[in-house]
Design a protein around this motif. Structure first.
Motif, PDB file in Angstrom:
ATOM      1  N   GLU A  99      28.736  38.173  51.015  1.00 59.31           N
ATOM      2  CA  GLU A  99      28.217  37.027  51.765  1.00 59.31           C
ATOM      3  C   GLU A  99      28.292  35.725  50.967  1.00 59.31           C
ATOM      4  OE1 GLU A  99      24.889  39.459  54.443  1.00 59.31           O
ATOM      5  OE2 GLU A  99      24.277  38.354  52.631  1.00 59.31           O
ATOM      6  N   ARG A 100      28.217  35.813  49.634  1.00 59.49           N
ATOM      7  CA  ARG A 100      28.040  34.607  48.838  1.00 59.49           C
ATOM      8  C   ARG A 100      29.243  34.263  47.946  1.00 59.49           C
ATOM      9  NH1 ARG A 100      22.686  33.488  49.655  1.00 59.49           N
ATOM     10  NH2 ARG A 100      22.439  31.964  47.959  1.00 59.49           N
ATOM     11  N   ALA A 101      30.097  35.222  47.676  1.00 61.81           N
ATOM     12  CA  ALA A 101      31.265  34.962  46.826  1.00 61.81           C
ATOM     13  C   ALA A 101      32.530  34.991  47.668  1.00 61.81           C
ATOM     14  CB  ALA A 101      31.348  35.993  45.715  1.00 61.81           C
ATOM     15  N   ASP A 102      33.498  34.170  47.274  1.00 64.06           N
ATOM     16  CA  ASP A 102      34.804  34.176  47.926  1.00 64.06           C
ATOM     17  C   ASP A 102      35.875  34.792  47.033  1.00 64.06           C
ATOM     18  OD1 ASP A 102      34.053  32.734  50.372  1.00 64.06           O
ATOM     19  OD2 ASP A 102      33.697  31.055  49.004  1.00 64.06           O
ATOM     20  N   VAL A 103      35.734  34.594  45.743  1.00 64.43           N
ATOM     21  CA  VAL A 103      36.710  35.069  44.769  1.00 64.43           C
ATOM     22  C   VAL A 103      36.115  36.238  43.976  1.00 64.43           C
ATOM     23  CG1 VAL A 103      38.086  34.473  42.734  1.00 64.43           C
ATOM     24  CG2 VAL A 103      37.723  32.771  44.557  1.00 64.43           C
ATOM     25  N   LEU A 104      36.868  37.324  43.885  1.00 57.92           N
ATOM     26  CA  LEU A 104      36.496  38.451  43.034  1.00 57.92           C
ATOM     27  C   LEU A 104      37.782  39.031  42.460  1.00 57.92           C
ATOM     28  CD1 LEU A 104      34.286  40.375  41.931  1.00 57.92           C
ATOM     29  CD2 LEU A 104      34.729  41.841  43.918  1.00 57.92           C
ATOM     30  N   GLU A 105      37.996  38.812  41.161  1.00 61.68           N
ATOM     31  CA  GLU A 105      39.228  39.242  40.515  1.00 61.68           C
ATOM     32  C   GLU A 105      38.929  39.793  39.129  1.00 61.68           C
ATOM     33  OE1 GLU A 105      42.004  35.586  42.299  1.00 61.68           O
ATOM     34  OE2 GLU A 105      41.146  35.481  40.252  1.00 61.68           O
ATOM     35  N   LEU A 106      39.791  40.680  38.669  1.00 57.46           N
ATOM     36  CA  LEU A 106      39.709  41.108  37.278  1.00 57.46           C
ATOM     37  C   LEU A 106      40.121  39.945  36.383  1.00 57.46           C
ATOM     38  CD1 LEU A 106      41.183  44.737  37.192  1.00 57.46           C
ATOM     39  CD2 LEU A 106      38.802  44.053  36.895  1.00 57.46           C
ATOM     40  N   ALA A 107      39.374  39.758  35.295  1.00 56.54           N
ATOM     41  CA  ALA A 107      39.665  38.671  34.361  1.00 56.54           C
ATOM     42  C   ALA A 107      40.065  39.194  32.995  1.00 56.54           C
ATOM     43  CB  ALA A 107      38.448  37.753  34.238  1.00 56.54           C
ATOM     44  N   GLY A 108      40.322  40.483  32.889  1.00 59.20           N
ATOM     45  CA  GLY A 108      40.677  41.096  31.623  1.00 59.20           C
ATOM     46  C   GLY A 108      40.720  42.600  31.784  1.00 59.20           C
ATOM     47  N   GLU A 109      40.997  43.273  30.696  1.00 63.02           N
ATOM     48  CA  GLU A 109      41.096  44.726  30.728  1.00 63.02           C
ATOM     49  C   GLU A 109      39.708  45.356  30.602  1.00 63.02           C
ATOM     50  OE1 GLU A 109      43.214  48.188  31.268  1.00 63.02           O
ATOM     51  OE2 GLU A 109      43.975  46.125  31.315  1.00 63.02           O
ATOM     52  N   PRO A 110      39.304  46.192  31.560  1.00 66.30           N
ATOM     53  CA  PRO A 110      38.010  46.882  31.429  1.00 66.30           C
ATOM     54  C   PRO A 110      37.988  47.805  30.212  1.00 66.30           C
ATOM     55  CG  PRO A 110      38.833  47.002  33.686  1.00 66.30           C
ATOM     56  CD  PRO A 110      39.961  46.486  32.845  1.00 66.30           C
ATOM     57  N   VAL A 111      36.836  47.916  29.598  1.00 63.04           N
ATOM     58  CA  VAL A 111      36.654  48.801  28.439  1.00 63.04           C
ATOM     59  C   VAL A 111      35.851  50.009  28.884  1.00 63.04           C
ATOM     60  CG1 VAL A 111      35.706  49.038  26.113  1.00 63.04           C
ATOM     61  CG2 VAL A 111      36.715  46.852  26.848  1.00 63.04           C
ATOM     62  N   PRO A 112      36.408  51.225  28.803  1.00 64.04           N
ATOM     63  CA  PRO A 112      35.674  52.400  29.290  1.00 64.04           C
ATOM     64  C   PRO A 112      34.479  52.745  28.405  1.00 64.04           C
ATOM     65  CG  PRO A 112      37.718  53.074  28.233  1.00 64.04           C
ATOM     66  CD  PRO A 112      37.754  51.576  28.315  1.00 64.04           C
ATOM     67  N   PHE A 113      33.454  53.268  29.030  1.00 57.49           N
ATOM     68  CA  PHE A 113      32.305  53.822  28.318  1.00 57.49           C
ATOM     69  C   PHE A 113      32.560  55.313  28.141  1.00 57.49           C
ATOM     70  CE2 PHE A 113      28.149  55.951  28.406  1.00 57.49           C
ATOM     71  CZ  PHE A 113      27.529  55.324  27.336  1.00 57.49           C
ATOM     72  N   LEU A 114      32.538  55.791  26.916  1.00 61.32           N
ATOM     73  CA  LEU A 114      32.868  57.183  26.650  1.00 61.32           C
ATOM     74  C   LEU A 114      31.607  58.030  26.666  1.00 61.32           C
ATOM     75  CD1 LEU A 114      35.602  56.832  23.877  1.00 61.32           C
ATOM     76  CD2 LEU A 114      35.826  56.837  26.366  1.00 61.32           C
TER      77      LEU A 114
END
Length: 403
Positions: free
Chosen positions: A369-384
């Motif tokens: 409802e409130r955001a228009d843009v949602l994009e990855l901005a880098g490489e996700p780091v997994p939690f092991l």
């Protein structure tokens, strides 16, 4: 990580799901186990494992043969000491299990969840607007973690002091479900102050009036359960309802950022938030494993299994089983997700799943409802983690339209 042989009629795999390599390549682990056979023997840990949907569902529903009371991790808690007292609901079997489940089902009823929703939404608006003001955020921390940690402890009635112990305690609980490896020992070290904190927090007198924790203790007042049982049920919120929800939201955010069509559809109709979350749970189950123990000799397919043996149910693998799902690797929010096993099924299906769904759907709805843009901005780091999947960090770009 690969390698399989046949020995005494059993399929033996050398793969180790809990090694660093296995945790960094979970989809390969899932696929290898699932495609090797109905049930396989994991030589490294001396346990059985299955990743096929039909077999996982069969084991879930046959609670008499495949018991929970010996522990839902790798440790057989009837034979070995565990780091905490067994849960009266998660590590319990019918008929005794039923009375504790009735308590939790009442405390977490649809009526209760609906009552909490408006307050949760107000908090979601604050958190999303704060993220929007920044633009570039760590979605793992500033959305997926911030929201549940803001609303759930208040709903339960936890004290404001000491909440920094919640995640270390929950992490230890899930790391302890696996082997005693580097991830377990790191969690032990991190949670040194968390264990005594939780022992203190789950007492009646430490819980705020009007919260879900005190609602549980009301069943002790009526004689349905003991005072100690009530404390153990309050503890269940921490041992089962924190990290799993956080990681589930993380995966939903990542899926939307990677699938512009799904994000556009959610923007157009925020009522699709439930469909988004359910497909995310199917595609990226945050809690990929649960264990059972054979109460007697049995067979799975052509394989004989003795009494007292552990079997690892690989829920994420089952949620990608091409024998059950069409195009299982695709994220498709128009899919019928009924039958996904992220919350388990049968008498031990997750009793808090309505709360987890409400939290995730509320946040995703407000975001749409409130955001228009949602994009990855880098490489996700997994939690092991031995027993969970999620991210240490999830760089996102979030914003409103400039038009």
């Amino acid at each position: 990580m690969r390698g399989s042989t046949e020995l005494d009629g059993r399929i033996v795999l050398e793969i180790d799901p809990f090694s660093r390599e296995g945790l960094l390549h979970p989809a390969e682990v899932d696929r290898t186990v699932r495609e090797a056979g109905d049930v396989v023997w994991l030589e490294k840990h001396g346990i059985w494992a299955t990743g096929r949907h039909a077999v996982v569902e069969q084991v879930f529903r046959d609670y008499a043969t495949f018991e929970s009371s010996s522990g839902t991790g790798l440790t057989n808690i009837k034979k070995e000491a565990n780091w905490r007292k067994p849960s009266v609901i998660l590590e319990n079997d019918p008929p005794d299990h039923a009375r504790y489940r009735r308590v939790m089902a009442s405390v977490l009823s649809q009526r209760v969840v609906r009552r909490l929703r408006d307050g949760f939404r107000d908090t979601a608006v604050e958190i999303v607007d704060r993220a929007l003001a920044q633009g570039s955020i760590d979605g793992a921390k500033q959305l997926a973690e911030a929201f549940p940690l803001a609303v759930l402890p208040d709903a339960i009635g936890f004290s404001p002091e000491g909440r920094e112990n919640l995640l270390p305690y929950s992490n230890l609980n899930f790391q302890a479900q696996g082997p005693r490896n580097e991830f377990y020992w790191a969690a032990v070290e991190e949670s040194k102050s968390a264990v005594p904190y939780v022992d203190w927090q789950i007492r009646r007198e430490a819980l705020a009036p009007g919260g879900l924790g005190r609602d549980i203790y009301a069943f002790a007042d009526s004689g349905d359960i003991s005072e100690e049982d009530a404390a153990m049920l309050v503890r269940t919120f921490l041992s089962a309802g924190v990290d799993t929800t956080i990681f589930g939201i993380q995966f939903a955010l990542k899926a939307l950022a990677e699938n512009p069509g799904a994000w556009a559809a959610l923007k157009q109709d925020p009522g699709l938030a439930k469909a988004v979350f359910e497909e995310s749970l199917r595609c990226y189950a945050p809690s990929p494993y649960i264990g059972r123990t054979t109460a007697c000799e049995t067979r799975i397919g052509e394989t004989a299994i003795g009494a007292g043996e552990k079997i690892l149910l690989m829920l994420s693998a089952a949620n990608h089983d091409p024998r059950f799902w069409d195009r299982p690797e695709e994220f498709d929010i128009s899919r019928d997700t009924s039958g996904h096993l992220a919350f388990g099924t049968g008498v031990h299906g997750c009793v808090g799943q309505m709360m987890a769904r409400m939290e995730a759907i509320t946040l995703l709805t407000v975001l749409a409802e409130r955001a228009d843009v949602l994009e990855l901005a880098g490489e996700p780091v997994p939690f092991l983690s031995n027993w969970l999947r999620g991210f240490e960090s999830l760089p996102l770009r979030i914003g409103r339209s400039v038009a």
